[in-house]
Write a protein that holds these residues in place. Sequence first.
Motif, PDB file in Angstrom:
ATOM      1  N   ILE A   1      35.288  51.971  48.604  1.00 26.51           N
ATOM      2  CA  ILE A   1      34.956  53.330  48.158  1.00 26.51           C
ATOM      3  C   ILE A   1      33.873  53.290  47.075  1.00 26.51           C
ATOM      4  O   ILE A   1      32.903  54.037  47.114  1.00 26.51           O
ATOM      5  CB  ILE A   1      36.222  54.043  47.639  1.00 26.51           C
ATOM      6  N   ILE A   2      34.040  52.375  46.113  1.00 27.03           N
ATOM      7  CA  ILE A   2      33.089  52.309  45.004  1.00 27.03           C
ATOM      8  C   ILE A   2      31.691  51.961  45.500  1.00 27.03           C
ATOM      9  O   ILE A   2      30.697  52.566  45.079  1.00 27.03           O
ATOM     10  CB  ILE A   2      33.548  51.253  43.963  1.00 27.03           C
TER      11      ILE A   2
ATOM     12  N   PHE B   1      49.612  48.994  48.140  1.00 28.80           N
ATOM     13  CA  PHE B   1      48.747  50.129  47.819  1.00 28.80           C
ATOM     14  C   PHE B   1      48.543  51.039  49.029  1.00 28.80           C
ATOM     15  O   PHE B   1      48.530  52.267  48.907  1.00 28.80           O
ATOM     16  CB  PHE B   1      47.402  49.632  47.287  1.00 28.80           C
ATOM     17  N   LEU B   2      48.404  50.443  50.210  1.00 30.67           N
ATOM     18  CA  LEU B   2      48.197  51.259  51.409  1.00 30.67           C
ATOM     19  C   LEU B   2      49.423  52.122  51.683  1.00 30.67           C
ATOM     20  O   LEU B   2      49.307  53.296  52.051  1.00 30.67           O
ATOM     21  CB  LEU B   2      47.919  50.359  52.622  1.00 30.67           C
TER      22      LEU B   2
ATOM     23  N   PRO C   1      40.985  45.922  35.581  1.00 28.99           N
ATOM     24  CA  PRO C   1      41.202  46.717  36.786  1.00 28.99           C
ATOM     25  C   PRO C   1      39.990  46.551  37.713  1.00 28.99           C
ATOM     26  O   PRO C   1      38.855  46.743  37.275  1.00 28.99           O
ATOM     27  CB  PRO C   1      41.276  48.158  36.274  1.00 28.99           C
TER      28      PRO C   1
ATOM     29  N   ILE D   1      32.740  49.372  38.857  1.00 27.43           N
ATOM     30  CA  ILE D   1      31.879  50.392  38.246  1.00 27.43           C
ATOM     31  C   ILE D   1      31.018  49.786  37.144  1.00 27.43           C
ATOM     32  O   ILE D   1      29.829  50.079  37.020  1.00 27.43           O
ATOM     33  CB  ILE D   1      32.744  51.553  37.698  1.00 27.43           C
TER      34      ILE D   1
ATOM     35  N   PHE E   1      38.715  48.218  40.165  1.00 34.07           N
ATOM     36  CA  PHE E   1      37.814  49.341  40.432  1.00 34.07           C
ATOM     37  C   PHE E   1      36.924  49.634  39.221  1.00 34.07           C
ATOM     38  O   PHE E   1      35.772  50.010  39.361  1.00 34.07           O
ATOM     39  CB  PHE E   1      38.578  50.593  40.887  1.00 34.07           C
ATOM     40  N   TRP E   2      37.454  49.369  38.037  1.00 32.72           N
ATOM     41  CA  TRP E   2      36.625  49.550  36.835  1.00 32.72           C
ATOM     42  C   TRP E   2      35.582  48.438  36.738  1.00 32.72           C
ATOM     43  O   TRP E   2      34.419  48.690  36.411  1.00 32.72           O
ATOM     44  CB  TRP E   2      37.510  49.578  35.581  1.00 32.72           C
TER      45      TRP E   2
ATOM     46  N   TYR F   1      40.291  48.384  49.562  1.00 32.69           N
ATOM     47  CA  TYR F   1      40.254  49.842  49.746  1.00 32.69           C
ATOM     48  C   TYR F   1      39.371  50.481  48.672  1.00 32.69           C
ATOM     49  O   TYR F   1      38.433  51.224  48.957  1.00 32.69           O
ATOM     50  CB  TYR F   1      41.696  50.341  49.624  1.00 32.69           C
ATOM     51  N   LEU F   2      39.678  50.125  47.408  1.00 31.92           N
ATOM     52  CA  LEU F   2      38.941  50.714  46.288  1.00 31.92           C
ATOM     53  C   LEU F   2      37.505  50.212  46.244  1.00 31.92           C
ATOM     54  O   LEU F   2      36.570  50.976  45.996  1.00 31.92           O
ATOM     55  CB  LEU F   2      39.648  50.377  44.976  1.00 31.92           C
TER      56      LEU F   2
ATOM     57  N   LEU G   1      48.115  50.592  36.713  1.00 37.94           N
ATOM     58  CA  LEU G   1      46.898  50.423  37.512  1.00 37.94           C
ATOM     59  C   LEU G   1      47.000  51.156  38.840  1.00 37.94           C
ATOM     60  O   LEU G   1      46.027  51.758  39.302  1.00 37.94           O
ATOM     61  CB  LEU G   1      46.644  48.933  37.784  1.00 37.94           C
TER      62      LEU G   1
ATOM     63  N   LEU H   1      38.141  58.290  34.788  1.00 41.40           N
ATOM     64  CA  LEU H   1      37.291  57.221  35.319  1.00 41.40           C
ATOM     65  C   LEU H   1      36.587  57.679  36.591  1.00 41.40           C
ATOM     66  O   LEU H   1      35.381  57.463  36.783  1.00 41.40           O
ATOM     67  CB  LEU H   1      38.187  56.009  35.609  1.00 41.40           C
TER      68      LEU H   1
ATOM     69  N   PHE I   1      42.068  57.637  40.927  1.00 39.19           N
ATOM     70  CA  PHE I   1      40.666  57.299  41.106  1.00 39.19           C
ATOM     71  C   PHE I   1      40.173  57.701  42.498  1.00 39.19           C
ATOM     72  O   PHE I   1      39.032  58.115  42.673  1.00 39.19           O
ATOM     73  CB  PHE I   1      40.487  55.790  40.879  1.00 39.19           C
ATOM     74  N   ILE I   2      41.038  57.575  43.507  1.00 44.89           N
ATOM     75  CA  ILE I   2      40.597  57.976  44.843  1.00 44.89           C
ATOM     76  C   ILE I   2      41.000  59.406  45.173  1.00 44.89           C
ATOM     77  O   ILE I   2      40.944  59.839  46.310  1.00 44.89           O
ATOM     78  CB  ILE I   2      41.132  57.025  45.947  1.00 44.89           C
TER      79      ILE I   2
ATOM     80  N   PHE J   1      44.380  43.831  49.757  1.00 45.92           N
ATOM     81  CA  PHE J   1      44.144  44.985  50.626  1.00 45.92           C
ATOM     82  C   PHE J   1      43.892  46.254  49.821  1.00 45.92           C
ATOM     83  O   PHE J   1      42.980  47.027  50.117  1.00 45.92           O
ATOM     84  CB  PHE J   1      45.324  45.180  51.585  1.00 45.92           C
ATOM     85  N   GLY J   2      44.704  46.465  48.786  1.00 48.79           N
ATOM     86  CA  GLY J   2      44.492  47.623  47.933  1.00 48.79           C
ATOM     87  C   GLY J   2      43.146  47.553  47.244  1.00 48.79           C
ATOM     88  O   GLY J   2      42.418  48.544  47.149  1.00 48.79           O
TER      89      GLY J   2
ATOM     90  N   GLN K   1      32.487  58.106  37.260  1.00 51.43           N
ATOM     91  CA  GLN K   1      31.767  57.238  38.185  1.00 51.43           C
ATOM     92  C   GLN K   1      30.509  57.901  38.727  1.00 51.43           C
ATOM     93  O   GLN K   1      29.511  57.231  38.995  1.00 51.43           O
ATOM     94  CB  GLN K   1      32.695  56.829  39.341  1.00 51.43           C
TER      95      GLN K   1
ATOM     96  N   PHE L   1      40.013  56.762  53.304  1.00 51.19           N
ATOM     97  CA  PHE L   1      39.693  57.637  52.169  1.00 51.19           C
ATOM     98  C   PHE L   1      39.089  58.954  52.658  1.00 51.19           C
ATOM     99  O   PHE L   1      39.519  60.046  52.252  1.00 51.19           O
ATOM    100  CB  PHE L   1      38.712  56.881  51.270  1.00 51.19           C
TER     101      PHE L   1
ATOM    102  N   LEU M   1      27.139  57.741  36.213  1.00 49.27           N
ATOM    103  CA  LEU M   1      26.953  56.486  35.485  1.00 49.27           C
ATOM    104  C   LEU M   1      25.597  56.402  34.806  1.00 49.27           C
ATOM    105  O   LEU M   1      25.463  55.871  33.705  1.00 49.27           O
ATOM    106  CB  LEU M   1      27.076  55.301  36.441  1.00 49.27           C
TER     107      LEU M   1
END
Lengths: 300, 328, 320
Positions: free
Chosen positions: C265-266, A150-151, C148, C154, C150-151, C261-262, A235, A257, A242-243, C257-258, A261, C277, A264
């Motif tokens: 942020i959340i 992901f990074l 997911p 939330i 990140f969901w 990251y999320l 995903l 999404l 999402f970011i 790691f991913g 956020q 970010f 909410l």
Amino acid sequence: MNRLVKYYWKRTMRSRLAAFGLVYIIILVIVAIFGPFFTGDPNAVNFAEKNLPPVGFSIEHSVYDIKSGEFTTVVVKGSLKHPLGTDDKGRDLLAMLVSGARVSLYVGILATGLALIIGSVIGVTSAYFGGVVDNALMRFTDIMMTFPFFLLLVLIVFIFGPSLNLIIVVIGLTGWTGTARMVRSEALSLRTREFIQALIVLGSSNKRIIFRHLIPNVLSIIIVTATISIPGVILAEAALSFIGLGDPSVASWGRILNAGQDSLDTTWWVAVEPGILLFLTVLAFNFLGDGLRDAFDPTK
Amino acid sequence: MPLTLPNELLSVRGLKAYFYTESGIVRAVDGVSFTLDRGECLCLVGESGSGKSTVALSILRLLDSPPARIVDGEILFNGKNLLTLPEKELLQIRGGRIAMIFQDPQSSLNPVLKIGDQIIEQIIQHKKMKKSEAKKRAIELLNDVGIPEAERRVNEYPHQFSGGMRQRAMIAMALSCGPEIIIADEPTSALDVTVQAQILEIFKELKDKGLSILFITHDLGIVAEIADKVVVMYAGKIMERGVVNEIFDKPLHPYTRGLFECLPTTMKAKKEFPYIPGTIPSMIDPPKGCVFHPRCRYKFEPCDKDIPKEYPVSDTHTVACYLYGGGK
Amino acid sequence: MREYILRRVIYAIFIAWGVFTLTFFLLRIGPSSPADKYLATLVAKGENVEELIAAVEARQGLDKPLYIQYLDYINSLLHGDWGWSFSTSMPVMELIKIHWKYSFQLILLSMLFAVFLGILIGVYSAVKQYTKADYIATFFSFIGISIPNFWLGIMLILVFSVKLGVFKTYYDTSLPMFSLANLKALVLPVITLGTGSMAAYTRYVRASTLENLRKDFVRTARAKGLPDRVVIGKHVLRNAMLPVVTIIMFDLSGVVFGGAYLTEIIFGIPGLGQISFNAIFADDYGVVVAVTLIGALVTLFFNLITDIAYTYLDPRIRYE
């Protein structure tokens, strides 16, 4: 071949969960292809109908009344006109989600396809040539694998700028490592397997060995890998969106999404609905992938 | 309290162990009885699939359940029924008073633990001993079963041992807590011929020291060397039993005779490779009457109707065959 | 044994060099050079660009030939000079030194959560194969893998913070790191990040345990009179964990790691993900690159640790 397909189909459908996954995916594909013709424009802004809850739900809005100069509480009910509600700009969520399905499947299938092609080519090349070529390719694979997926995705999309096709290419260019390794080891082990040795001794042609035995054997790996990779790609795209690194011109599930956020406490459904879809889609692919893996596993 | 003779150490009575599988109930052991006396070596003989290993595993309740279940019978050890013993007491007997040795020493040892530690953990489980004492004991044991440089070898892993050495280590492990009985399930079958002879030599020594051994094998050559008594099994049932000389000098049951005819030593003169025609029957749906009758040369009228009892031909020798009894 | 470890270390250094090289070229083939992006920001601030160009190029060494730039790049990375973060006006290394612990605590706690529960449920599920408990565990592990993260984060905020008010919606940075309050603040983030991994480990541990339960040495262990606790906890688990260690390793770089990251942020946790970010929106190059590189180096480091740990876990490798 036909008989083989039938056999594996039967074995896959043995699992009720796999059958559920397949049905869900087929419905999703149909909705993604034809849905947008029925749901209207997902980008149509209508502030008069903003923040409507889904049908069956109601929510209290504070409204400033110009005449009296006071805040009054208004109960807003969801209506069939917008069965899944609207967002803060009055856009219809059903339309957005349906067009988001298109985005997600588009990215998932194309990026996975690309990754599988690259991975298979590198894997087969590595196994076929061996020696220096094999070594170089596998060391390169190791380097690629060292990057947290992901990074690396974030870095590359950040450098090259977000666009849907770029995201597809980038996922394809970074997501092939697992496939390459698996295809390589399968091809290598096939070469030494006794029945292939026997075929060689019996004078079977290379072409026949490759098409009758190597490809069907590797194919099962590729089918399973594809099925379990697609949800990962969907995903990843959703997470990028999402970011804020998603393509700004399309309403993907991740972007909806992301927008949901921030509100909410008021319009919770904007974040809930795309998430449920993402979740169900990933679940369906995982169920199907698991069923396929069992079907291809001769020991089960 | 069931009646037992003073010399009886282990008595299996009417044992029935079935496997409950998807395709049906496999009657792996179907009514087997025998006794092992103090200080003797009893050989349980039969082809693969005859149920002899299932008998061995039943004694210490080591069958995987499911699918296996012991549906009937009792197994008396010093007069106590092992099949109804509480878990805690059973654990004390397993490895402590009755020890087992398995066929394949390669897979029977844990690959990630040191040989010594695998012996030590058993000693500590059964005896009140410190780890250092247990280790000393382990080295002694390895030395006794003929492993050179035991002080060094005790710290090695199974993959560093040869096949024969591994089986020696398994024997050392079985002996570690001074058991009264050793159950050996084809302990030489997975080994090279020369190594087989060495391992068999160890068993003979153990027997001479007065240990009681239940030895399971399909190899009549081994039986001749080690057995006091022989029990021949076929398709979950006992076909013939007797003192070793009786069985070897005068095999009576057609199945036992078939086994002897297949021995390489008696084969020389014949041109064709002798064998018993047919295969072991399905134990889900066993043949009616005598289980051996579909393969039997001598079958006659009653064989496919009723199951023959074990008919005595001497005080120690019985045969489950209508040729020798049943009043017909 | 020593030679094996040495080989792995040299290999890790080789891979690290590959990672550095790859990032260098990625940066060079990007559509806009770092200087362009940097300048664009300065223009936006209304500064005199002309005067600064020379200074900027000199500082970043962009006026030199490519191979010199490459050598400089490697050289400065090795000396801990990871560039300048202009959006926060401090060296990237300094920025990372401030923020890494937030990522570290989140990842550490999440991994503990995932590994501990994953092994526990996985082994239990395998021992009780085909029982109701097993089916429930399997079903929930499917859900855990598919949700997911990140969901999930939330939704946890929506339910536990917005509706029930049990937790704060945002991570409080003023809390001392080793305090109960901080631990409480990390409950939702840890569940968010750990659930997917926990579910995945559950499945792998279950499969691996089932495979080892059928092995002959397990029967030997039972025949020795060892209680189930020892047979499963020692003999089965030691063998079942071998493949799982590798999977946890892969999961770390592939998913954790991913996810971190999320998650950062959340929940507004000021870790490396969060600063990366923020840097994306400030077009602050050095930080985004540095965070990616750190992720790769940590992965590499753990790869190495796994390799070495493996020699202790599996004696068959040690004496190869």
